[in-house]
Scaffold this motif. Structure first.
Motif, PDB file in Angstrom:
ATOM      1  N   VAL A  25       0.838  -1.202   0.000  1.00  0.00           N
ATOM      2  CA  VAL A  25       0.000   0.000   0.000  1.00  0.00           C
ATOM      3  C   VAL A  25       0.874   1.253   0.000  1.00  0.00           C
ATOM      4  CG1 VAL A  25      -1.686   1.328   1.352  1.00  0.00           C
ATOM      5  CG2 VAL A  25      -2.017  -1.126   1.007  1.00  0.00           C
ATOM      6  N   ASP A  26       1.977   1.238   0.740  1.00  0.00           N
ATOM      7  CA  ASP A  26       2.895   2.388   0.750  1.00  0.00           C
ATOM      8  C   ASP A  26       3.495   2.635  -0.626  1.00  0.00           C
ATOM      9  OD1 ASP A  26       2.439   2.883   3.423  1.00  0.00           O
ATOM     10  OD2 ASP A  26       4.284   1.911   4.110  1.00  0.00           O
ATOM     11  N   VAL A  27       3.878   1.557  -1.299  1.00  0.00           N
ATOM     12  CA  VAL A  27       4.415   1.695  -2.666  1.00  0.00           C
ATOM     13  C   VAL A  27       3.363   2.325  -3.560  1.00  0.00           C
ATOM     14  CG1 VAL A  27       5.134   0.407  -4.720  1.00  0.00           C
ATOM     15  CG2 VAL A  27       6.098  -0.162  -2.488  1.00  0.00           C
ATOM     16  N   TRP A  28       2.145   1.838  -3.459  1.00  0.00           N
ATOM     17  CA  TRP A  28       1.054   2.363  -4.286  1.00  0.00           C
ATOM     18  C   TRP A  28       0.826   3.843  -3.980  1.00  0.00           C
ATOM     19  CZ3 TRP A  28      -0.156  -2.454  -6.355  1.00  0.00           C
ATOM     20  CH2 TRP A  28      -0.943  -2.435  -7.495  1.00  0.00           C
ATOM     21  N   ARG A  29       0.849   4.174  -2.708  1.00  0.00           N
ATOM     22  CA  ARG A  29       0.594   5.558  -2.285  1.00  0.00           C
ATOM     23  C   ARG A  29       1.660   6.507  -2.849  1.00  0.00           C
ATOM     24  NH1 ARG A  29      -0.317   4.614   2.815  1.00  0.00           N
ATOM     25  NH2 ARG A  29      -2.548   4.597   2.525  1.00  0.00           N
ATOM     26  N   ARG A  30       2.903   6.087  -2.820  1.00  0.00           N
ATOM     27  CA  ARG A  30       3.985   6.935  -3.345  1.00  0.00           C
ATOM     28  C   ARG A  30       3.930   7.056  -4.861  1.00  0.00           C
ATOM     29  NH1 ARG A  30       6.889   3.929   0.234  1.00  0.00           N
ATOM     30  NH2 ARG A  30       7.938   2.758  -1.397  1.00  0.00           N
ATOM     31  N   SER A  31       3.541   5.991  -5.523  1.00  0.00           N
ATOM     32  CA  SER A  31       3.578   5.975  -6.981  1.00  0.00           C
ATOM     33  C   SER A  31       2.281   6.438  -7.636  1.00  0.00           C
ATOM     34  CB  SER A  31       3.899   4.559  -7.471  1.00  0.00           C
ATOM     35  OG  SER A  31       5.129   4.142  -6.964  1.00  0.00           O
ATOM     36  N   ARG A  32       1.161   6.293  -6.953  1.00  0.00           N
ATOM     37  CA  ARG A  32      -0.148   6.627  -7.508  1.00  0.00           C
ATOM     38  C   ARG A  32      -0.914   7.457  -6.483  1.00  0.00           C
ATOM     39  NH1 ARG A  32      -0.959   5.871 -12.466  1.00  0.00           N
ATOM     40  NH2 ARG A  32      -3.145   5.592 -12.075  1.00  0.00           N
ATOM     41  N   PRO A  33      -0.605   8.735  -6.342  1.00  0.00           N
ATOM     42  CA  PRO A  33      -1.193   9.551  -5.266  1.00  0.00           C
ATOM     43  C   PRO A  33      -2.668   9.901  -5.446  1.00  0.00           C
ATOM     44  CG  PRO A  33       0.172  10.893  -6.692  1.00  0.00           C
ATOM     45  CD  PRO A  33       0.335   9.473  -7.161  1.00  0.00           C
ATOM     46  N   GLU A  34      -3.314   9.380  -6.473  1.00  0.00           N
ATOM     47  CA  GLU A  34      -4.717   9.744  -6.707  1.00  0.00           C
ATOM     48  C   GLU A  34      -5.710   9.071  -5.757  1.00  0.00           C
ATOM     49  OE1 GLU A  34      -3.323   7.966  -9.782  1.00  0.00           O
ATOM     50  OE2 GLU A  34      -2.132   9.760  -9.994  1.00  0.00           O
ATOM     51  N   GLY A  35      -5.234   8.460  -4.712  1.00  0.00           N
ATOM     52  CA  GLY A  35      -6.143   7.812  -3.775  1.00  0.00           C
ATOM     53  C   GLY A  35      -6.354   6.343  -4.067  1.00  0.00           C
ATOM     54  N   GLU A  36      -5.624   5.799  -5.014  1.00  0.00           N
ATOM     55  CA  GLU A  36      -5.750   4.387  -5.365  1.00  0.00           C
ATOM     56  C   GLU A  36      -5.272   3.472  -4.246  1.00  0.00           C
ATOM     57  OE1 GLU A  36      -4.036   2.628  -8.948  1.00  0.00           O
ATOM     58  OE2 GLU A  36      -4.805   4.340 -10.047  1.00  0.00           O
ATOM     59  N   ALA A  37      -4.375   3.965  -3.411  1.00  0.00           N
ATOM     60  CA  ALA A  37      -3.753   3.119  -2.396  1.00  0.00           C
ATOM     61  C   ALA A  37      -4.779   2.506  -1.445  1.00  0.00           C
ATOM     62  CB  ALA A  37      -2.715   3.912  -1.609  1.00  0.00           C
ATOM     63  N   GLU A  38      -5.744   3.285  -1.012  1.00  0.00           N
ATOM     64  CA  GLU A  38      -6.747   2.757  -0.082  1.00  0.00           C
ATOM     65  C   GLU A  38      -7.583   1.673  -0.750  1.00  0.00           C
ATOM     66  OE1 GLU A  38      -5.906   6.017  -0.332  1.00  0.00           O
ATOM     67  OE2 GLU A  38      -4.911   6.018   1.613  1.00  0.00           O
ATOM     68  N   ALA A  39      -7.935   1.889  -2.015  1.00  0.00           N
ATOM     69  CA  ALA A  39      -8.701   0.879  -2.746  1.00  0.00           C
ATOM     70  C   ALA A  39      -7.893  -0.402  -2.915  1.00  0.00           C
ATOM     71  CB  ALA A  39      -9.132   1.424  -4.108  1.00  0.00           C
ATOM     72  N   VAL A  40      -6.608  -0.254  -3.186  1.00  0.00           N
ATOM     73  CA  VAL A  40      -5.744  -1.421  -3.331  1.00  0.00           C
ATOM     74  C   VAL A  40      -5.630  -2.146  -1.993  1.00  0.00           C
ATOM     75  CG1 VAL A  40      -3.352  -2.147  -3.742  1.00  0.00           C
ATOM     76  CG2 VAL A  40      -4.478  -0.583  -5.320  1.00  0.00           C
ATOM     77  N   GLY A  41      -5.523  -1.397  -0.904  1.00  0.00           N
ATOM     78  CA  GLY A  41      -5.477  -2.014   0.417  1.00  0.00           C
ATOM     79  C   GLY A  41      -6.709  -2.858   0.694  1.00  0.00           C
ATOM     80  N   LEU A  42      -7.867  -2.333   0.352  1.00  0.00           N
ATOM     81  CA  LEU A  42      -9.111  -3.094   0.525  1.00  0.00           C
ATOM     82  C   LEU A  42      -9.147  -4.313  -0.385  1.00  0.00           C
ATOM     83  CD1 LEU A  42     -11.666  -0.151   0.803  1.00  0.00           C
ATOM     84  CD2 LEU A  42     -10.883  -1.668   2.643  1.00  0.00           C
ATOM     85  N   GLN A  43      -8.670  -4.139  -1.612  1.00  0.00           N
ATOM     86  CA  GLN A  43      -8.640  -5.253  -2.558  1.00  0.00           C
ATOM     87  C   GLN A  43      -7.690  -6.352  -2.074  1.00  0.00           C
ATOM     88  OE1 GLN A  43      -7.711  -4.038  -6.552  1.00  0.00           O
ATOM     89  NE2 GLN A  43      -8.222  -6.024  -7.413  1.00  0.00           N
ATOM     90  N   LEU A  44      -6.550  -5.962  -1.508  1.00  0.00           N
ATOM     91  CA  LEU A  44      -5.615  -6.945  -0.966  1.00  0.00           C
ATOM     92  C   LEU A  44      -6.246  -7.721   0.195  1.00  0.00           C
ATOM     93  CD1 LEU A  44      -2.342  -4.827  -1.014  1.00  0.00           C
ATOM     94  CD2 LEU A  44      -2.728  -6.939  -2.300  1.00  0.00           C
ATOM     95  N   THR A  45      -6.935  -7.019   1.071  1.00  0.00           N
ATOM     96  CA  THR A  45      -7.591  -7.669   2.203  1.00  0.00           C
ATOM     97  C   THR A  45      -8.670  -8.640   1.723  1.00  0.00           C
ATOM     98  OG1 THR A  45      -7.136  -5.778   3.622  1.00  0.00           O
ATOM     99  CG2 THR A  45      -8.906  -7.249   4.317  1.00  0.00           C
ATOM    100  N   ASP A  46      -9.455  -8.219   0.736  1.00  0.00           N
ATOM    101  CA  ASP A  46     -10.489  -9.080   0.171  1.00  0.00           C
ATOM    102  C   ASP A  46      -9.856 -10.312  -0.492  1.00  0.00           C
ATOM    103  OD1 ASP A  46     -13.240  -9.702  -0.762  1.00  0.00           O
ATOM    104  OD2 ASP A  46     -12.350  -9.319  -2.736  1.00  0.00           O
ATOM    105  N   THR A  47      -8.776 -10.084  -1.207  1.00  0.00           N
ATOM    106  CA  THR A  47      -8.093 -11.192  -1.876  1.00  0.00           C
ATOM    107  C   THR A  47      -7.555 -12.184  -0.849  1.00  0.00           C
ATOM    108  OG1 THR A  47      -7.480  -9.775  -3.736  1.00  0.00           O
ATOM    109  CG2 THR A  47      -6.226 -11.798  -3.455  1.00  0.00           C
ATOM    110  N   ARG A  48      -7.006 -11.679   0.242  1.00  0.00           N
ATOM    111  CA  ARG A  48      -6.489 -12.573   1.287  1.00  0.00           C
ATOM    112  C   ARG A  48      -7.608 -13.467   1.823  1.00  0.00           C
ATOM    113  NH1 ARG A  48      -5.575 -12.832   7.055  1.00  0.00           N
ATOM    114  NH2 ARG A  48      -3.649 -13.981   7.405  1.00  0.00           N
ATOM    115  N   THR A  49      -8.777 -12.888   2.034  1.00  0.00           N
ATOM    116  CA  THR A  49      -9.916 -13.671   2.510  1.00  0.00           C
ATOM    117  C   THR A  49     -10.242 -14.788   1.522  1.00  0.00           C
ATOM    118  OG1 THR A  49     -10.784 -11.740   3.672  1.00  0.00           O
ATOM    119  CG2 THR A  49     -12.339 -13.531   3.215  1.00  0.00           C
ATOM    120  N   ARG A  50     -10.221 -14.451   0.225  1.00  0.00           N
ATOM    121  CA  ARG A  50     -10.495 -15.456  -0.813  1.00  0.00           C
ATOM    122  C   ARG A  50      -9.441 -16.557  -0.822  1.00  0.00           C
ATOM    123  NH1 ARG A  50     -10.792 -12.196  -6.110  1.00  0.00           N
ATOM    124  NH2 ARG A  50     -10.776 -14.283  -6.993  1.00  0.00           N
TER     125      ARG A  50
END
Length: 131
Positions: A25-50
């Motif tokens: 998420v930190d990498v995403w936040r530094r590279s894509r500052p448009e707010g994508e990082a939080e969405a990716v964090g949620l997607q990672l958490t959802d993927t882990r559950t799957r």
């Protein structure tokens, strides 16, 4: 991208998952500052559950689908922002040094000691301080 996606999904079921997730998420936040990082964090958490559910049911196909989905996502991201994927690859594939690497066969080490024998194995450097 498949090696990076596999490493990411594999990290999801380890004790170090929270650290890996935070780093991604930190990498995403530094590279894509448009707010994508939080969405990716949620997607990672959802993927882990799957992934955890797939492992519990021993559903290898579902886990392969998750890896394939992440590989496709990472490929799309790489076309827009290769630095992000390279940095993520450096975190998850430190031996390769690049996200696209990892095509080498994994190292498998087996040893058997009997009696008073000793076995020393290492994937890399080993320093023995015995007397």
């Amino acid at each position: 991208m498949l090696a990076l996606a596999t490493a990411l999904v594999s990290a999801m079921v380890t004790d170090g998952w929270q650290h890996a997730r935070s780093a991604a998420v930190d990498v995403w936040r530094r590279s894509r500052p448009e707010g994508e990082a939080e969405a990716v964090g949620l997607q990672l958490t959802d993927t882990r559950t799957r992934v955890l559910a797939a492992r519990e049911c021993q559903d290898a196909e579902a886990e392969r689908t998750v890896v394939t989905d992440w590989a496709a996502l990472l490929q799309r991201v790489a076309s827009r922002n290769p630095d992000l994927v390279n940095e993520l690859g450096g975190l998850l594939l430190p031996e390769s040094g690049a996200a696209g690497a990892g095509s080498e066969a994994p190292t498998v080490m087996k040893a058997r000691a009997t009696g008073r024998a000793r076995v020393y194995q290492a994937g890399r450097d080993i320093n023995l301080g015995e007397q």
